[in-house]
Scaffold this motif. Structure first.
Motif, PDB file in Angstrom:
ATOM      1  N   PHE A 146       0.803  -1.230  -0.015  1.00 37.74           N
ATOM      2  CA  PHE A 146       0.231  -0.263   0.016  1.00 37.74           C
ATOM      3  C   PHE A 146       0.852   1.311   0.045  1.00 37.74           C
ATOM      4  O   PHE A 146       0.674   2.237  -0.706  1.00 37.74           O
ATOM      5  CB  PHE A 146      -0.954   0.010   1.267  1.00 37.74           C
ATOM      6  CG  PHE A 146      -2.075  -1.205   1.137  1.00 37.74           C
ATOM      7  CD1 PHE A 146      -2.938  -1.256   0.085  1.00 37.74           C
ATOM      8  CD2 PHE A 146      -2.010  -1.945   2.237  1.00 37.74           C
ATOM      9  CE1 PHE A 146      -3.880  -2.141  -0.101  1.00 37.74           C
ATOM     10  CE2 PHE A 146      -3.017  -2.828   2.410  1.00 37.74           C
ATOM     11  CZ  PHE A 146      -3.879  -3.150   1.240  1.00 37.74           C
ATOM     12  N   SER A 197      -7.070   1.881   3.192  1.00 34.66           N
ATOM     13  CA  SER A 197      -6.787   0.635   3.265  1.00 34.66           C
ATOM     14  C   SER A 197      -5.548   0.186   4.132  1.00 34.66           C
ATOM     15  O   SER A 197      -5.581  -0.837   4.657  1.00 34.66           O
ATOM     16  CB  SER A 197      -6.108   0.397   1.633  1.00 34.66           C
ATOM     17  OG  SER A 197      -7.337   0.401   0.983  1.00 34.66           O
ATOM     18  N   TYR A 213      -7.013  -0.087   7.459  1.00 33.65           N
ATOM     19  CA  TYR A 213      -7.432  -1.455   7.820  1.00 33.65           C
ATOM     20  C   TYR A 213      -6.155  -2.475   7.776  1.00 33.65           C
ATOM     21  O   TYR A 213      -6.423  -3.414   8.893  1.00 33.65           O
ATOM     22  CB  TYR A 213      -8.297  -1.871   6.496  1.00 33.65           C
ATOM     23  CG  TYR A 213      -9.059  -3.343   6.691  1.00 33.65           C
ATOM     24  CD1 TYR A 213      -9.937  -3.720   7.759  1.00 33.65           C
ATOM     25  CD2 TYR A 213      -8.587  -4.427   5.770  1.00 33.65           C
ATOM     26  CE1 TYR A 213     -10.625  -4.892   7.713  1.00 33.65           C
ATOM     27  CE2 TYR A 213      -8.942  -5.615   5.866  1.00 33.65           C
ATOM     28  CZ  TYR A 213     -10.033  -5.923   6.837  1.00 33.65           C
ATOM     29  OH  TYR A 213     -10.464  -7.111   6.830  1.00 33.65           O
ATOM     30  N   CYS A 218      -5.187  -7.360  -1.121  1.00 29.78           N
ATOM     31  CA  CYS A 218      -4.424  -6.239  -1.248  1.00 29.78           C
ATOM     32  C   CYS A 218      -4.661  -5.710  -2.567  1.00 29.78           C
ATOM     33  O   CYS A 218      -4.980  -4.438  -2.853  1.00 29.78           O
ATOM     34  CB  CYS A 218      -2.905  -6.622  -0.924  1.00 29.78           C
ATOM     35  SG  CYS A 218      -2.799  -7.074   0.829  1.00 29.78           S
ATOM     36  N   LEU A 255      -8.368  -4.321  -2.962  1.00 32.20           N
ATOM     37  CA  LEU A 255      -8.412  -2.968  -2.271  1.00 32.20           C
ATOM     38  C   LEU A 255      -7.662  -1.914  -3.051  1.00 32.20           C
ATOM     39  O   LEU A 255      -8.280  -0.584  -3.339  1.00 32.20           O
ATOM     40  CB  LEU A 255      -7.641  -2.799  -1.044  1.00 32.20           C
ATOM     41  CG  LEU A 255      -8.421  -3.695   0.156  1.00 32.20           C
ATOM     42  CD1 LEU A 255      -7.883  -3.694   1.559  1.00 32.20           C
ATOM     43  CD2 LEU A 255      -9.681  -2.976   0.332  1.00 32.20           C
ATOM     44  N   SER A 294      -9.748   1.120  -5.374  1.00 33.86           N
ATOM     45  CA  SER A 294      -9.443   2.537  -4.898  1.00 33.86           C
ATOM     46  C   SER A 294      -9.082   3.393  -6.190  1.00 33.86           C
ATOM     47  O   SER A 294      -9.658   4.406  -6.281  1.00 33.86           O
ATOM     48  CB  SER A 294      -8.058   2.735  -4.023  1.00 33.86           C
ATOM     49  OG  SER A 294      -8.107   1.924  -2.851  1.00 33.86           O
TER      50      SER A 294
END
Length: 313
Positions: free
Chosen positions: A62, A117, A120, A141, A144, A148
């Motif tokens: 991320f 994300s 979380y 992952c 997400l 996004s």
């Protein structure tokens, strides 16, 4: 008095930052340095995550997307501002203005979703550590991050398409250093009620809901930390989310102060300076926050420098 309408506007004028002409050179050098530091710092994060296998984890997955977003976010506004300061030409074509607004909204929304994300991810890591590797798998992952990007694209495209249907008045001067959506709507002679409805509706999805998720995640993290009996355990738990919490506080704090608590006495200059905080300063500070406060990133940088030293000998 009804404002003069001009539906075939070809360009806008960006009035830029509230600085004196004799200060242009100083601020040009300052923002050029800030931009280069932002780009190089975030690219360094991308390089470290790419080259160091120890950083191939969900959190750094991320973070790599956040670093890429920050580079792009800065590149949307700062280069044009620097060009205007250097050439003293404040004009920007209509198509260029709309394009800049689209990408500004896109990367702003993408920042929101990526920070959510990451919150979380920290929630699962601290509150459910035994299930972390199972829950935060590669599939989730990727989902997400993909969601996004898609939601950010849809949000920015919605505002952009609604803007293109508007007619603009004879005054094409934008009191900002970039094409801000709110400033453009104030220049329109058309009915902007649909645009304002979209701002409210989409704003709930891309700002309020992500912020609620972040606050909920950290509320659960805080409750879990308080249950840890040892001080060492508390410090370890805080170290895993301290960097992210610093970025969230800086990013959302500025946006909330600017858009959710506007003051009637707040001048255009103060609003512009506040915008600089989250469009220029936040992307600049992210590399320093994640590098100086993160043991893994510092370790990866030391290993990279060591390898470079060995290869140079």
């Amino acid at each position: 008095m009804k404002r003069e309408e001009n539906s075939s506007v070809s360009e806008f004028l960006l009035r830029g930052l509230p600085i004196r002409p004799e200060q242009q050179g100083v601020f040009f050098a300052l923002f050029l340095g800030v931009y280069l530091t932002t780009v190089l710092g975030n690219l360094l994060i991308l390089l470290l995550i790419r080259l160091d296998p120890r950083l191939h984890t969900p959190m750094y997955f991320f973070l790599s997307h956040l670093a890429l977003t920050d580079v792009s976010f800065s590149s949307v506004t700062i280069p044009k501002m620097l060009i205007n300061m250097q050439t003293q030409d404040q004009s920007i074509p209509y198509a260029g203005c709309v394009t800049q607004m689209y990408f500004f909204l896109f990367f702003t929304d993408l920042d929101d979703f990526l920070l959510t994300s990451m919150a979380y991810d920290r929630y699962v890591a601290i509150c459910h550590p035994l299930h972390y590797s199972t829950v935060m798998g590669q599939g989730l992952c990727t989902l997400l991050v993909t969601a996004s990007w898609i939601l950010s694209c849809a949000s920015a495209l919605c505002h952009t398409l609604l803007l293109t249907r508007l007619s603009f008045c004879a005054d094409h001067s934008i009191p900002h250093f970039f094409c801000d959506l709110d400033a453009l709507l104030k220049l329109s002679c058309s009915d902007t009620s649909l645009n304002e409805l979209a701002i409210f509706t989409v704003g709930v999805v891309v700002i309020i809901l992500p912020l609620t998720c972040v606050l909920t995640s950290y509320g659960c993290i805080g409750a879990t930390i308080l249950k840890v009996p040892s001080t060492k355990g508390i410090c370890k738990a805080l170290s895993t989310c301290g960097s992210h919490l610093s970025v969230v506080s800086l990013y959302y704090g500025t946006i909330i102060g600017l858009y959710f608590f506007p003051s009637s006495s707040t001048s255009r200059d103060k609003s512009t300076i506040a915008s600089v905080m989250y469009t220029v300063v936040t992307p600049l500070l992210n590399p320093f926050i994640y590098s100086l406060r993160n043991r893994d990133m510092k370790g990866a940088l030391e290993r990279l420098l060591y390898k470079a030293k060995v290869l140079s000998q």
